[in-house]
Design a protein around this motif. Structure first.
Motif, short mmCIF file in Angstrom:
data_model
loop_
_atom_site.label_atom_id
_atom_site.label_comp_id
_atom_site.label_asym_id
_atom_site.label_seq_id
_atom_site.Cartn_x
_atom_site.Cartn_y
_atom_site.Cartn_z
N ASP A 46 0.84 -1.19 0.00
CA ASP A 46 0.00 0.00 0.00
C ASP A 46 0.88 1.25 0.00
O ASP A 46 2.11 1.15 -0.02
N GLU A 47 0.25 2.42 0.05
CA GLU A 47 1.00 3.68 -0.03
C GLU A 47 2.03 3.79 1.09
O GLU A 47 3.17 4.21 0.87
N ALA A 48 1.63 3.42 2.30
CA ALA A 48 2.54 3.53 3.45
C ALA A 48 3.73 2.58 3.29
O ALA A 48 4.88 2.95 3.58
N GLN A 49 3.47 1.38 2.82
CA GLN A 49 4.56 0.41 2.63
C GLN A 49 5.50 0.85 1.51
O GLN A 49 6.72 0.69 1.62
N ILE A 50 4.93 1.42 0.46
CA ILE A 50 5.76 1.93 -0.63
C ILE A 50 6.67 3.04 -0.12
O ILE A 50 7.86 3.08 -0.44
N ASP A 51 6.12 3.92 0.69
CA ASP A 51 6.92 5.03 1.21
C ASP A 51 8.08 4.52 2.06
O ASP A 51 9.21 5.01 1.93
N ILE A 52 7.83 3.53 2.90
CA ILE A 52 8.89 2.97 3.74
C ILE A 52 9.99 2.35 2.88
O ILE A 52 11.19 2.58 3.11
N LYS A 53 9.59 1.57 1.87
CA LYS A 53 10.57 0.92 1.00
C LYS A 53 11.41 1.95 0.25
O LYS A 53 12.64 1.81 0.12
N VAL A 54 10.76 3.02 -0.22
CA VAL A 54 11.48 4.03 -1.00
C VAL A 54 12.42 4.84 -0.10
O VAL A 54 13.55 5.15 -0.48
N GLN A 55 11.96 5.19 1.08
CA GLN A 55 12.81 5.94 2.01
C GLN A 55 14.07 5.15 2.33
O GLN A 55 15.18 5.71 2.39
N LYS A 56 13.93 3.85 2.52
CA LYS A 56 15.10 3.00 2.79
C LYS A 56 16.01 2.95 1.57
O LYS A 56 17.24 3.00 1.69
N ALA A 57 15.41 2.84 0.39
CA ALA A 57 16.20 2.79 -0.84
C ALA A 57 17.00 4.07 -1.03
O ALA A 57 18.19 4.04 -1.38
N VAL A 58 16.38 5.21 -0.79
CA VAL A 58 17.06 6.50 -0.94
C VAL A 58 18.18 6.63 0.08
O VAL A 58 19.28 7.11 -0.23
N ARG A 59 17.94 6.18 1.30
CA ARG A 59 18.97 6.26 2.34
C ARG A 59 20.20 5.43 1.96
O ARG A 59 21.34 5.89 2.09
N VAL A 60 19.98 4.23 1.47
CA VAL A 60 21.10 3.38 1.06
C VAL A 60 21.81 3.98 -0.15
O VAL A 60 23.05 4.00 -0.22
N PHE A 61 21.04 4.50 -1.10
CA PHE A 61 21.63 5.08 -2.31
C PHE A 61 22.50 6.27 -1.97
O PHE A 61 23.63 6.38 -2.47
N LEU A 62 22.02 7.15 -1.12
CA LEU A 62 22.79 8.35 -0.77
C LEU A 62 24.00 8.00 0.09
O LEU A 62 25.01 8.71 0.06
N ALA A 63 23.90 6.91 0.85
CA ALA A 63 25.06 6.48 1.62
C ALA A 63 26.20 6.05 0.69
O ALA A 63 27.38 6.24 0.99
N ALA A 64 25.81 5.52 -0.47
CA ALA A 64 26.82 5.07 -1.44
C ALA A 64 27.25 6.17 -2.40
O ALA A 64 28.41 6.25 -2.79
N TYR A 65 26.31 7.05 -2.76
CA TYR A 65 26.58 8.04 -3.81
C TYR A 65 26.40 9.50 -3.37
O TYR A 65 26.37 10.40 -4.22
N GLY A 66 26.32 9.73 -2.08
CA GLY A 66 26.14 11.09 -1.59
C GLY A 66 27.35 11.97 -1.88
O GLY A 66 28.39 11.48 -2.34
N PRO A 67 27.23 13.28 -1.65
CA PRO A 67 28.34 14.19 -1.94
C PRO A 67 29.58 13.85 -1.10
O PRO A 67 29.48 13.35 0.02
N ALA A 68 30.73 14.09 -1.69
CA ALA A 68 31.99 13.83 -0.97
C ALA A 68 32.08 14.71 0.25
O ALA A 68 31.68 15.88 0.24
N ALA A 69 32.63 14.15 1.32
CA ALA A 69 32.75 14.90 2.57
C ALA A 69 33.77 16.04 2.40
O ALA A 69 34.75 15.89 1.69
#
Length: 217
Positions: free
Chosen positions: A194-217
């Motif tokens: 459902d919408e809530a489950q989709i949001d949780i999955k996407v938020q986790k995906a974005v967090r992992v993606f930015l951890a790998a590809y976020g701006p250089a420190a």
């Protein structure tokens, strides 16, 4: 999302007001209905001709085989789904919000029953007719990856992300969004999120993606 649902399995035939164009569009619409109802293997040229309101002779004038017709249908308005799903503003500095919005739209579309059915159908047809699978991939997933890759490349150039290979990064992000969800649905295991489950999955995906590809420190 109504436009996305309408084109979930195949894009609607492209408008063409010429006599030949109208007849071709009529045939493609009939084929679209038959393929949706019976799948690739279950569809016949006779049934498609009846659904399109044309004779088999007329049908074969436009398409000499079911494979060619199916391929034409998957290629019609090539990239329409990518344009609908991947509307990305390269000037928006909030990369996280852009990715979250894209992820929600993308995952919601991927979980649509019509889309899941179409993927199953194309996968089954692709074993016998590889060109069908290639056409489907190039008309949708490949275009989406290309558009997201271009966006990610722009963000990397602006210093908002650290990416050496934008295409691979785009593939990673979309894979993270789908995770096990699409695989589960393809095997008819459980209901779509459902919408809530989709949001949780996407938020986790974005967090992992930015951890790998976020701006250089």
């Amino acid at each position: 999302m109504d436009d996305v649902k309408e084109s979930a399995t195949f894009p609607c035939p492209k408008a063409d007001d010429s006599g030949e164009g109208l007849k071709r569009r009529q045939i493609l619409q009939g084929a679209r209905n038959v393929f949706l109802a019976h799948g690739f293997d279950g569809a016949s040229m006779g049934e498609i001709a009846r659904a399109a309101g044309v004779s088999k002779g007329t049908l074969y004038v436009y398409f000499d085989s079911k494979e060619k017709l199916f391929e034409a249908l998957t290629l019609e308005q090539k990239g329409v789904l990518a344009e609908v799903l991947f509307k990305l503003n390269p000037d928006n500095p909030d990369v996280r919000s852009v990715l979250v919005e894209l992820g929600r739209t993308f995952l919601k579309f991927m979980c649509e029953p019509a889309h899941v059915s179409s993927v199953r159908m194309v996968m089954g047809a692709a074993e016998k007719v590889p060109a069908v699978g290639q056409a489907f991939y190039e008309g949708g997933p490949s275009k989406g990856i290309a558009r997201l890759s271009a966006y990610l490349s722009q963000q990397a150039q602006a210093g908002r992300l650290t990416i050496d290979d934008p295409e691979t990064a785009a593939e990673h992000f979309l894979a993270l969004c789908q995770s096990e969800t699409m695989k589960r649905l393809l095997f008819a295991v459980g209901a779509p999120p459902d919408e809530a489950q989709i949001d949780i999955k996407v938020q986790k995906a974005v967090r992992v993606f930015l951890a790998a590809y976020g701006p250089a420190a």
